[in-house]
Design an enzyme around this catalytic site. Sequence first.
Site, short mmCIF file in Angstrom:
data_model
loop_
_atom_site.label_atom_id
_atom_site.label_comp_id
_atom_site.label_asym_id
_atom_site.label_seq_id
_atom_site.Cartn_x
_atom_site.Cartn_y
_atom_site.Cartn_z
N CYS A 294 25.60 -9.35 -30.61
CA CYS A 294 24.55 -10.12 -31.29
C CYS A 294 24.55 -9.74 -32.79
CB CYS A 294 23.20 -9.80 -30.67
SG CYS A 294 21.85 -10.58 -31.58
N HIS B 249 22.61 -8.82 -19.51
CA HIS B 249 22.17 -8.19 -18.27
C HIS B 249 21.46 -9.17 -17.35
CE1 HIS B 249 22.40 -3.93 -20.14
NE2 HIS B 249 23.48 -4.23 -19.47
N SER C 141 17.96 -4.65 -17.63
CA SER C 141 17.69 -5.33 -18.90
C SER C 141 16.55 -4.58 -19.62
CB SER C 141 17.28 -6.79 -18.63
OG SER C 141 16.57 -7.30 -19.72
N SER C 142 16.89 -3.96 -20.74
CA SER C 142 15.90 -3.14 -21.46
C SER C 142 14.69 -3.98 -21.87
CB SER C 142 16.57 -2.53 -22.70
OG SER C 142 15.62 -1.88 -23.49
N CYS D 163 17.24 -15.54 -25.76
CA CYS D 163 17.14 -15.41 -27.22
C CYS D 163 18.43 -15.96 -27.82
CB CYS D 163 17.01 -13.94 -27.58
SG CYS D 163 18.44 -13.00 -26.99
N CYS E 236 14.27 -6.51 -32.56
CA CYS E 236 14.58 -7.87 -33.02
C CYS E 236 13.40 -8.83 -32.82
CB CYS E 236 15.82 -8.39 -32.30
SG CYS E 236 15.48 -8.89 -30.61
N GLU F 18 23.93 -0.75 -25.72
CA GLU F 18 23.68 -0.95 -27.16
C GLU F 18 23.66 0.39 -27.89
OE1 GLU F 18 20.25 -3.35 -28.32
OE2 GLU F 18 20.27 -2.33 -30.25
N THR G 180 17.46 -2.47 -30.49
CA THR G 180 16.76 -3.72 -30.83
C THR G 180 15.75 -4.16 -29.78
OG1 THR G 180 18.53 -4.96 -29.78
CG2 THR G 180 18.69 -4.65 -32.18
N SER H 264 17.42 -12.12 -21.41
CA SER H 264 18.68 -12.48 -20.74
C SER H 264 18.45 -13.27 -19.45
CB SER H 264 19.48 -11.20 -20.46
OG SER H 264 18.64 -10.17 -19.98
S1 SF4 Z 1 17.41 -9.37 -27.57
FE1 SF4 Z 1 19.39 -8.53 -28.19
S2 SF4 Z 1 20.76 -10.29 -28.05
FE2 SF4 Z 1 18.68 -11.11 -28.14
S3 SF4 Z 1 18.30 -11.53 -30.33
FE3 SF4 Z 1 17.51 -9.48 -29.82
S4 SF4 Z 1 19.21 -8.13 -30.39
FE4 SF4 Z 1 20.06 -10.16 -30.18
#
Ligand code: SF4
Length: 324
Positions: A110, A55, A237-238, A26, A209, A140, A179, A281
Amino acid sequence: MPSDKTTYQTRKKPLRILLANPRGFCAGVDRAIKIVELAIKKFGAPVYVRHEIVHNRYVVEGLEAKGAVFIDELDEVPDDVPVVFSAHGVPKSVPAEAERRKLIYVDATCPLVSKVHRQVERHKAGGRHILMIGHAGHPEVIGTMGQVDPGSMTLIETVADLDSLVFESGTDLSYVTQTTLSVDDTADIVAGLENKFPELKSPKKEDICYATTNRQIAVKEIARQADRVIVIGAPNSSNSRRLVEVAEKTGSRARLVQRATDLDFSWLSGAKTIGISAGASAPEILVAEVIDAIKVHYDASVELVTTAEEDVTFKVPPMLQSVI
Ligand code: SF4
């Protein structure tokens, strides 16, 4: 005795691979990795990085090879070495300590996580107690809850947690979210919250997000059509773990793999169509590696399943603009 050698070759079974789009990196992860690379370019190696920048072991090891040193806490950073804070965000105490020690630091939080931090500050200034929907112990969540004094926020992980929530009458309440949560699970928790606390001040939209939302929609689409779904990502990694859960809830069997060596071909046995996605990630090179490994065993065809186009990018901090 057959004269043609090919008589002995086993035909590979056909396999349809549905490749989710969007998947993988992302804008926030892309920016965080760029920040570490540019910091090394600007200041020279080593550059210390507090926590895994994102992660993913492959990414972390790649940056280590370029001169990044990953540490858990600021007290491991020597006085004369710059330090980068990870994409997940940090409690306010971390930059405060860096400033006290006069360290050069670059914040790779971020911008979408920083936006949640500003919301928390606004709620606090408005005299509200803040509920955070998220996972205990995730960096986070630690960073977001560390934007305000201890006791100003309460963490909610599941719908069941709502039962034990009790506040003095007259307490103004608001909420924010991590997020990278499951969109559907969070909607259930929010509905429960709004039901229990009708006066709750809700944001216009929860804070999950765009990248998390888009990857979950895409994985649902492939999971609907696939016998198995492989998600490439790290166990810590969530957003990658949420993709596995979303695929499973859609009715497919799903597994998280870090890279091709984790593939279990007996688990794929009998599948005619599989889906592949990757957490925010996970780099694309690992997706290609997994597909190549599958092609060794199967006569595989790859179809892209696109549910959204993404064009989000984030600028690096002004301090690093000169070395781009
Ligand atoms: S996954 Fe995390 S790092 Fe990626 S855009 Fe969403 S908030 Fe930002």
